[in-house]
Design an enzyme around this catalytic site. Structure first.
Site, PDB file in Angstrom:
ATOM      1  N   ASN A   1       2.175  -4.766  -3.331  1.00 23.52           N
ATOM      2  CA  ASN A   1       0.795  -5.208  -3.134  1.00 23.52           C
ATOM      3  C   ASN A   1      -0.063  -4.003  -2.744  1.00 23.52           C
ATOM      4  OD1 ASN A   1      -1.018  -7.570  -2.705  1.00 23.52           O
ATOM      5  ND2 ASN A   1      -0.964  -6.970  -0.535  1.00 23.52           N
TER       6      ASN A   1
ATOM      7  N   GLU B   1      -6.030 -10.642  -1.957  1.00 21.65           N
ATOM      8  CA  GLU B   1      -6.849 -10.488  -0.736  1.00 21.65           C
ATOM      9  C   GLU B   1      -8.324 -10.366  -1.086  1.00 21.65           C
ATOM     10  OE1 GLU B   1      -5.395  -7.326   1.797  1.00 21.65           O
ATOM     11  OE2 GLU B   1      -3.303  -7.803   1.389  1.00 21.65           O
TER      12      GLU B   1
ATOM     13  N   ASP C   1     -12.085 -10.136  -1.517  1.00 25.54           N
ATOM     14  CA  ASP C   1     -13.418 -10.281  -0.922  1.00 25.54           C
ATOM     15  C   ASP C   1     -14.340  -9.301  -1.631  1.00 25.54           C
ATOM     16  OD1 ASP C   1     -12.539  -7.942   0.448  1.00 25.54           O
ATOM     17  OD2 ASP C   1     -12.236  -9.029   2.326  1.00 25.54           O
TER      18      ASP C   1
ATOM     19  N   GLU D   1       0.812  -1.230   0.000  1.00 19.14           N
ATOM     20  CA  GLU D   1       0.000   0.000   0.000  1.00 19.14           C
ATOM     21  C   GLU D   1       0.843   1.277   0.000  1.00 19.14           C
ATOM     22  OE1 GLU D   1      -2.827  -0.640   3.207  1.00 19.14           O
ATOM     23  OE2 GLU D   1      -3.504  -2.520   2.338  1.00 19.14           O
TER      24      GLU D   1
ATOM     25  N   HIS E   1     -10.112  -6.013  -2.792  1.00 14.02           N
ATOM     26  CA  HIS E   1     -11.181  -5.841  -1.799  1.00 14.02           C
ATOM     27  C   HIS E   1     -12.297  -5.066  -2.501  1.00 14.02           C
ATOM     28  CE1 HIS E   1      -8.956  -7.416   1.577  1.00 14.02           C
ATOM     29  NE2 HIS E   1      -7.936  -6.631   1.290  1.00 14.02           N
TER      30      HIS E   1
HETATM   31  O1  9MR Z   1      -7.082  -9.112   7.918  1.00 13.14           O
HETATM   32  C1  9MR Z   1      -6.377  -8.133   8.653  1.00 13.14           C
HETATM   33  C2  9MR Z   1      -7.152  -7.764   9.891  1.00 13.14           C
HETATM   34  O2  9MR Z   1      -7.257  -8.871  10.756  1.00 13.14           O
HETATM   35  C3  9MR Z   1      -6.492  -6.614  10.575  1.00 13.14           C
HETATM   36  O3  9MR Z   1      -7.286  -6.192  11.656  1.00 13.14           O
HETATM   37  C4  9MR Z   1      -6.312  -5.477   9.587  1.00 13.14           C
HETATM   38  C5  9MR Z   1      -5.660  -4.264  10.189  1.00 13.14           C
HETATM   39  O4  9MR Z   1      -5.518  -3.268   9.207  1.00 13.14           O
HETATM   40  O5  9MR Z   1      -5.533  -5.936   8.503  1.00 13.14           O
HETATM   41  C6  9MR Z   1      -6.179  -6.905   7.793  1.00 13.14           C
HETATM   42  O6  9MR Z   1      -5.505  -7.228   6.613  1.00 13.14           O
HETATM   43  C7  9MR Z   1      -5.202  -6.152   5.713  1.00 13.14           C
HETATM   44  C8  9MR Z   1      -3.977  -6.560   4.942  1.00 13.14           C
HETATM   45  O7  9MR Z   1      -2.938  -6.855   5.826  1.00 13.14           O
HETATM   46  C9  9MR Z   1      -3.557  -5.496   3.968  1.00 13.14           C
HETATM   47  N1  9MR Z   1      -4.645  -5.109   3.108  1.00 13.14           N
HETATM   48  C10 9MR Z   1      -5.870  -4.774   3.765  1.00 13.14           C
HETATM   49  C11 9MR Z   1      -6.309  -5.890   4.704  1.00 13.14           C
HETATM   50  C12 9MR Z   1      -7.631  -5.560   5.350  1.00 13.14           C
HETATM   51  O8  9MR Z   1      -7.505  -4.470   6.222  1.00 13.14           O
END
Ligand code: 9MR
Length: 352
Positions: A207, A272, A274, A166, A243
């Protein structure tokens, strides 16, 4: 083409009810090798030379019915949190790989490959890092040590790393993270080089989210990737998080976008996935969601260097969405009771 797909989806819908009965044993975790078992998503993806994976997180691993599907249906795992900086270097210079190791061990036992996630990110950093100012030489040393210690630890155990996560804003400018502000944009090339030194075989990715479509943010990655490749920086792939949300529309330029990165000689992956919606879900929304899962699976299969798809956990029971987006959810192919949704059958159909 889309009409065709819609017809196929209707067929999928009709078959779904029948298939629920047929696939229920595999959804309960019996492995797909017996001759009456339908192939798993992983087995279907493998026929195309792709993987089909899921994220998971350590607290969920005590849930045996959950684990049974995780172990059997997928051939790739991404730790949702366990390899992040806050978890792996909770105090400066003190490393703890126990969370990531637990997931790597589980994946190895199930012959699943692991995507390392993530080395450099502005979020989920440890307090010791965020609570003080750093000079450039200090932060460079901290960053290098973190990357190289973690990559060395997982050498031979992960096939890919999300090295920088990011890094860009929506308009394609660099995100003003502590790394960017202190070290300048060159931190990305440095991070890739340091990771490569620590494990010359692992695939190194950048990513991000909202880069599924062609637009300012994905253009920024395209330009950066071109520059890095021209400079001989070890970059091997771009991860598109995907996402998605029903209210924002399907990213129709996804396939073209994947293809332009392929042409640069890069792998791509949907890392990732969804597809969230406003809850409660209804038949119509679930049908649209299923269509999108089908479309993005087909987009990946259509582009040779799209190496695989990872959903961001597989069940609504453990989705991150409800906690982050008020009133939204139902984003994954299995519901909260671990029952497959129309999206699951749509993915199967796309992989056939
Ligand atoms: O799935 C992750 C969640 O459990 C955490 O609380 C969150 C914190 O920001 O991060 C989530 O995963 C993220 C990923 O590492 C990077 N892209 C966005 C995802 C969703 O927030």
């Amino acid at each position: 083409m889309r009409k065709n797909r819609r017809n196929r989806l209707r067929l999928v819908g009709a078959l779904a009810a029948v298939l629920v009965a047929v696939t229920a044993p595999s959804a309960q975790g019996l492995c797909g090798e017996g001759h009456n078992e339908p192939p798993t998503l992983a087995e279907l993806a493998q026929r195309h030379g792709r993987y089909f994976g899921s994220a998971t997180d350590n607290p969920e691993l005590v849930d045996e019915p959950y684990k049974a599907i995780l172990d059997s249906e997928f051939d790739q795992i991404t730790p949702g949190n366990g390899m992040k900086w806050y978890a792996t270097e909770p105090q400066q210079g003190v490393f703890d790989f126990s969370a990531g190791d637990e997931i790597v061990d589980l994946a190895r036992a199930n012959r699943q490959k692991v995507r390392g996630h993530t080395l450099v990110w502005h979020s989920q950093l440890p307090n010791w890092l965020t609570s003080r100012e750093w000079t450039a030489p200090e932060l460079r040393a901290v960053l290098k040590k973190h990357i190289q210690t973690e990559v060395r630890h997982y050498r031979g155990k992960v096939f890919a790393w999300d090295v920088v996560n990011e890094a860009f804003n929506e308009d394609g400018t660099y995100r003003e993270t502590v790394f960017y502000k202190t070290l300048g944009p060159g931190y990305i090339a440095d991070a890739l080089r340091w990771a490569h030194q620590a494990d010359p075989r692992v695939k190194l990715y950048l990513n991000d989210y909202n880069i599924e479509s062609i637009g300012p943010k994905s253009d920024a990655y395209f330009k950066l990737a071109q520059e890095l490749r021209a400079e001989g920086v070890p970059l091997h792939g771009i991860g598109l998080q995907a996402h998605l949300a029903l209210q924002y529309g399907y990213p129709t330029t996804l396939e073209d976008n994947l293809r332009r990165f392929s042409r640069l000689g890069l792998d791509t992956a949907l890392t990732e996935v969804d597809i969230r919606m406003y809850v409660p879900a209804d038949e119509q929304k679930l049908a649209t969601q299923a269509q999108w899962y089908m479309d993005l699976t087909e987009a990946c299969l259509a582009v040779r260097r799209c190496v695989g798809i990872t959903i961001w956990d597989y069940t609504d029971k453990y989705s991150w969405i409800p906690a982050f987006f008020d009133g939204e959810g139902a984003a994954l192919p299995w519901d909260e009771q671990l029952q497959p949704k129309p999206a699951y059958y749509a993915i199967r159909e796309a992989l056939k």
